[in-house]
Each structure stands twice: as C-alpha cells, then as structure tokens.
Design an enzyme around this catalytic site. Structure first.
Site, PDB file in Angstrom:
ATOM      1  N   HIS A 136       0.995  -1.161  -0.125  1.00 20.28           N
ATOM      2  CA  HIS A 136      -0.071   0.001   0.031  1.00 20.28           C
ATOM      3  C   HIS A 136       1.213   1.293  -0.119  1.00 20.28           C
ATOM      4  O   HIS A 136       2.081   1.307   0.641  1.00 20.28           O
ATOM      5  CB  HIS A 136      -1.029   0.095   1.243  1.00 20.28           C
TER       6      HIS A 136
ATOM      7  N   ASP B 160       1.103   4.250   1.293  1.00 19.92           N
ATOM      8  CA  ASP B 160       1.384   4.720   2.630  1.00 19.92           C
ATOM      9  C   ASP B 160       2.232   3.659   3.604  1.00 19.92           C
ATOM     10  O   ASP B 160       3.043   4.217   4.185  1.00 19.92           O
ATOM     11  CB  ASP B 160       0.237   4.924   3.610  1.00 19.92           C
ATOM     12  N   LYS B 161       2.219   2.308   3.096  1.00 21.43           N
ATOM     13  CA  LYS B 161       3.006   1.564   3.821  1.00 21.43           C
ATOM     14  C   LYS B 161       4.435   1.607   3.217  1.00 21.43           C
ATOM     15  O   LYS B 161       5.416   1.153   3.826  1.00 21.43           O
ATOM     16  CB  LYS B 161       2.217   0.035   4.065  1.00 21.43           C
TER      17      LYS B 161
ATOM     18  N   GLU C  56      10.101  11.671   6.978  1.00 20.21           N
ATOM     19  CA  GLU C  56       9.041  11.525   6.451  1.00 20.21           C
ATOM     20  C   GLU C  56       9.287  11.158   4.932  1.00 20.21           C
ATOM     21  O   GLU C  56      10.129  11.572   4.427  1.00 20.21           O
ATOM     22  CB  GLU C  56       7.936  12.789   6.438  1.00 20.21           C
TER      23      GLU C  56
ATOM     24  N   GLU D  90      14.663  15.452   9.644  1.00 16.28           N
ATOM     25  CA  GLU D  90      15.766  15.817  10.571  1.00 16.28           C
ATOM     26  C   GLU D  90      16.560  14.614  10.823  1.00 16.28           C
ATOM     27  O   GLU D  90      15.887  13.615  11.777  1.00 16.28           O
ATOM     28  CB  GLU D  90      15.283  16.623  11.741  1.00 16.28           C
TER      29      GLU D  90
ATOM     30  N   LYS E 257      -5.293  -4.696   0.591  1.00 10.49           N
ATOM     31  CA  LYS E 257      -5.895  -4.474   2.056  1.00 10.49           C
ATOM     32  C   LYS E 257      -6.616  -5.670   2.591  1.00 10.49           C
ATOM     33  O   LYS E 257      -7.142  -6.538   1.446  1.00 10.49           O
ATOM     34  CB  LYS E 257      -6.968  -3.328   1.619  1.00 10.49           C
TER      35      LYS E 257
ATOM     36  N   PHE F  48      -8.585  -5.088  -9.955  1.00  8.82           N
ATOM     37  CA  PHE F  48      -7.836  -4.146  -8.950  1.00  8.82           C
ATOM     38  C   PHE F  48      -6.085  -4.404  -9.638  1.00  8.82           C
ATOM     39  O   PHE F  48      -5.243  -5.030  -9.244  1.00  8.82           O
ATOM     40  CB  PHE F  48      -7.701  -4.611  -7.507  1.00  8.82           C
TER      41      PHE F  48
ATOM     42  N   ASP G 220      -2.393   5.612  -6.245  1.00  6.70           N
ATOM     43  CA  ASP G 220      -2.667   6.676  -5.028  1.00  6.70           C
ATOM     44  C   ASP G 220      -1.282   7.113  -4.179  1.00  6.70           C
ATOM     45  O   ASP G 220      -0.338   6.301  -4.405  1.00  6.70           O
ATOM     46  CB  ASP G 220      -3.267   5.509  -4.226  1.00  6.70           C
ATOM     47  N   ALA G 221      -1.265   8.233  -3.943  1.00  4.01           N
ATOM     48  CA  ALA G 221       0.025   8.696  -3.486  1.00  4.01           C
ATOM     49  C   ALA G 221      -0.108   8.135  -1.990  1.00  4.01           C
ATOM     50  O   ALA G 221      -0.978   7.841  -1.261  1.00  4.01           O
ATOM     51  CB  ALA G 221      -0.164  10.337  -3.067  1.00  4.01           C
TER      52      ALA G 221
ATOM     53  N   ARG H 246       0.312   7.782   7.975  1.00  2.00           N
ATOM     54  CA  ARG H 246      -1.066   7.970   7.866  1.00  2.00           C
ATOM     55  C   ARG H 246      -2.219   6.650   8.157  1.00  2.00           C
ATOM     56  O   ARG H 246      -3.330   6.812   8.026  1.00  2.00           O
ATOM     57  CB  ARG H 246      -1.446   8.289   6.264  1.00  2.00           C
ATOM     58  N   LYS H 247      -1.608   5.859   8.564  1.00  3.10           N
ATOM     59  CA  LYS H 247      -2.233   4.482   9.029  1.00  3.10           C
ATOM     60  C   LYS H 247      -2.202   4.187  10.444  1.00  3.10           C
ATOM     61  O   LYS H 247      -1.797   3.114  10.677  1.00  3.10           O
ATOM     62  CB  LYS H 247      -1.894   3.291   8.003  1.00  3.10           C
TER      63      LYS H 247
ATOM     64  N   LYS I 121      10.617   7.353  13.246  1.00  2.00           N
ATOM     65  CA  LYS I 121      11.178   8.060  14.538  1.00  2.00           C
ATOM     66  C   LYS I 121      11.904   7.373  15.377  1.00  2.00           C
ATOM     67  O   LYS I 121      11.662   6.124  15.693  1.00  2.00           O
ATOM     68  CB  LYS I 121       9.571   8.450  15.326  1.00  2.00           C
TER      69      LYS I 121
ATOM     70  N   LYS J  99      11.599   9.837  20.707  1.00  2.00           N
ATOM     71  CA  LYS J  99      10.157  10.207  20.364  1.00  2.00           C
ATOM     72  C   LYS J  99       9.358   9.157  21.221  1.00  2.00           C
ATOM     73  O   LYS J  99       9.083   8.116  20.909  1.00  2.00           O
ATOM     74  CB  LYS J  99       9.961  10.169  18.940  1.00  2.00           C
TER      75      LYS J  99
ATOM     76  N   ASP K 116       5.886   9.337  21.014  1.00  2.00           N
ATOM     77  CA  ASP K 116       4.852   8.912  20.151  1.00  2.00           C
ATOM     78  C   ASP K 116       5.278   7.449  20.123  1.00  2.00           C
ATOM     79  O   ASP K 116       4.396   6.723  19.948  1.00  2.00           O
ATOM     80  CB  ASP K 116       5.135   9.663  18.839  1.00  2.00           C
TER      81      ASP K 116
END
Length: 416
Positions: free
Chosen positions: A16, A18-19, A44, A61, A185, A260, A268-269, A274-275, A295, A299, A301
C-alpha cells in the site's frame, strides 16, 4: 436479527502506498541506528507515481554522531523494490533511476530539542521526552480462545486483518499467488455476543492487486474475479482465520469493484504516518494521535506507545483484567510522565487504583528506562512498518520486545 454487535478493523499490506512510505522511513531509521545507536531521526517519506514515472521524496531531520554516510536514496530504492515495486506497471519501478526519481530534503535535529532529550544536557540530567503528547496501550484476552492466536492479547478484528495482509504480501513474494502485485488491503468484521465475546466472522474483505488474468478465461472478467476469489479464500483466508469463526453465512468479498490491476503509488499517493489505526488496535482502544514510523525511540510517540502496550498486555496476561488500556502523557524535556492512567473497563479483579499502583511498581515509564528495558537502540524497526506494531511475535534479536511477557513483572502485578 442476531443479538450482540459487530466490530470491524482493517489492515493494509506493505505494498500500500502509505506503507511503502512507512517501510522506507523505518529502513532509513534502522540504517541510522546501526551506524549510531543514539542517532536522532524524524523522517517522512512521500511517494507518487505518474504516467511517465514515479517519485520518492524524503524529508526530515537526522543527526548522526559518527563519520558515517547514510545512502538515503539507495535505501529508499532498495526498500521499495523488496516490497515488489520493480515495474512501473505495478505502480513504481523503484530500482530504475530513469523511471523513479528520488529527492532528499534532510537537515539536522534542532539543538533546542536535542538538549532536552539527551541525557546530561538541558534543564534536567535525565533523558527527557522528545515531545509533549499522550500515548495509549491496549490489551484484551478476546483472542486467547483460539489456539493459533494464543499469546497475542489483541482485539480479534485487528489481529486477523493484520495477519491477512502479512499473508497476502508473503504469498505475492514467494509465488503462492504468482499473479499478485504488491498493493493489498484486508478488513474483518467480527460478531460479538451481548457480553462482548467474539462468536464468528461476519464479513471478510480483501482487495488485492493482480496481473491481467483475463487471457486465462477468454477475456471474461467475471471468471477472472471468481478465480482470484477462490485462490485468496483457499490459500489466505482459510489458513489465517480459525475455522471455528467461519461459517456458511460469512460474507467473503474479494476485489469488490471487480478488478484491481492498477495500484500502488501510480494509483494513489503515499505518505508516512497515515495509517495510525491500522498500526495499532484497529479502532478498539484509543489512540494518542502520534505516528510511529521514521521516529527514533527518543520520540515518546513511538517508545511510550510500545511501553504502554507492554504494560497493558502484562495486566491482562496476569489475570488482573480481561481488558486494559493505559494512557501515558509527557512534557518535552521531562523524564517522568505527567500522568499515568489505567482503565480496566469494569473487568478488573481488583480495584483500578490497586492495578495502577502495581503497574507503577512493575514498570518504569521514563524514556531512558523504556529504551533500555525494551532494547530500542537496535535496528529493529522496519519490520514493524507493515502488519501492525502490536500482537506480533517477539523475535530473538529484540524485535517486538514490547510483546514479550516478563514473568517477574507478572509476579509483581499478581502479588503487589
């Protein structure tokens, strides 16, 4: 009408878009940590395919305190190619510099942030949190009823959807589904009884990118779709989902639009981070909002989300509760969390105040302690980028260390 309720979670495969970005960001993170375990990384990735080629953009960074050059572009290309993007027809030809362009926009971490997260610098001597924020860890015993799922302590829809996408990716790469392309998916809907006990799979949805197979069926798209559904059901769904959960009424949908073929970054960008619900508990259990990939463990997060999951899993594994959610919150540059909250959703065998006291005794949630106890200064992060960060099997080299059960901590939780 049946009693109870339905709950649905989804997952997306490594292919995918995003992945792909999460994989690239974490592959570069691993390279930086391998060169310098104390590297500071916040990276990113953005990908987009066009008709005439594709683009990978790296931005963020990175600070490495050794004389070591990291080949950001080379790692990005290699990672996307390993996922399966070696042909523009699939969505990207990552290993072809004429077809795929890579742009690198990387600077060093701010000195103001660095002094707050480096031990011995800043206002406090201890390593502080890399940012303010809140993180949640969640665990439940609902997956423990099935032998093949024991030890995961995860929401069943999330766990099964994650395992489906891992199986889809593996089947495309190892030839089990030799027509499969990288993008895919899954989605699983579980029916629960009134008391919150999972009883059956109501719906299983799969979307899988594929080669043009119409030639096998004299151009008949309906027969092509039937073949793909049969192959996916037999080789993926029936092998992943416990047979006891599947029945004659389970609704199985494979490629609901019919075909598909065009997918990946061309369709798709993609963007890192995003997931976040796919990465965690599939919507069952709250989320603090911070993404993980790209990260380094300074971090919170990332590292504190791992620690809160680790602690919540121990609470459930110890028998103190059937469900547990732990919230941690931090201030930038400060080591001690500003709050720790335990919620057992009324399933605790002792009071929540007592569970909280035992959790605080068994676990140290300061960033340096989390990093040390979970062994996070190792290149173990790319493997988390697809298939979920939680509910995975701990690995000998320290991968998924936050999923390992520590008997000494179980003892503390049980006995206080």
């Amino acid at each position: 009408m049946t009693s109870g309720y339905l709950f649905t979670s989804e997952s997306v495969a490594a292919g995918h878009p995003d992945k792909v970005c999460d994989n690239i960001s974490d592959a570069i993170l691993d390279a930086c940590i391998k060169a310098d375990p104390r590297a500071r990384v916040a990276l990113e990735t953005f990908v987009k395919g066009m008709d005439d080629g594709s683009h990978i953009v790296l931005g963020g960074e990175i600070t490495i305190n050794v004389d070591h050059r990291i080949d950001y572009e080379g790692i990005a290309r290699k990672t996307a190619a390993e996922i399966g993007y070696t042909n523009h027809d699939y969505g990207m030809a990552a290993n072809d510099p004429n077809s795929c362009k890579v742009q690198v926009l990387v600077s060093q971490q701010s000195g103001d942030i660095s002094q707050g997260v480096t031990e011995g610098e800043g206002m406090f001597s201890a390593q502080g949190a890399g940012d303010q924020g809140l993180m949640f860890g969640f665990a439940t015993d609902e997956s423990e009823a099935w032998d093949s799922l024991k030890g995961h302590y995860m929401p069943l829809p999330a766990l099964l959807s994650q395992q489906l996408t891992l199986a889809l990716s593996a089947a495309g790469l190892d030839g089990t589904l030799n027509w499969a392309r990288p993008d895919a998916k899954s989605q699983v809907t579980i029916e629960y009884a009134d008391e919150g006990v999972p009883t059956r799979a109501e719906t299983v949805v799969i979307a899988i990118q594929h080669d043009d197979l119409r030639g096998m069926f004299d151009g008949d798209e309906t027969e092509e779709q039937k073949y793909i559904q049969q192959q996916v059901t037999e080789k993926i769904i029936n092998k992943v989902i416990p047979a006891e959960l599947l029945d004659s009424k389970t609704n199985i949908i494979v490629n609901g639009t019919g075909r598909f073929e065009k997918g990946g970054p061309h369709a798709d960008a993609g963007l890192t981070g995003r997931k976040i619900i796919v990465d965690t508990y599939g919507g069952m259990g709250r989320h603090g909002g911070g993404a993980f990939s790209g990260k380094d463990p300074s971090k919170v997060d990332r590292s504190a989300a791992y620690a809160s999951r680790w602690a919540a899993k121990h609470v459930v594994a110890s028998g103190l509760a059937k469900r547990c959610e732990i919230q941690l919150a931090y201030a930038i540059g400060v080591a001690e969390p500003v709050s720790v909250r335990v919620d057992s959703f009324g399933t605790g065998t002792i009071s929540e105040d007592e569970i909280s006291a035992r959790v605080s005794k068994a676990f140290d949630f300061r960033p340096a302690a989390i990093i040390s106890e979970l062994g996070l200064l190792r290149p173990i992060f790319r493997r988390t980028a697809a298939g979920g960060h939680f509910g995975r099997t701990p690995e000998e080299d320290g991968g998924f260390s936050w999923e390992a059960i520590d008997d000494s901590r179980i003892e503390i939780l049980r006995n206080g």
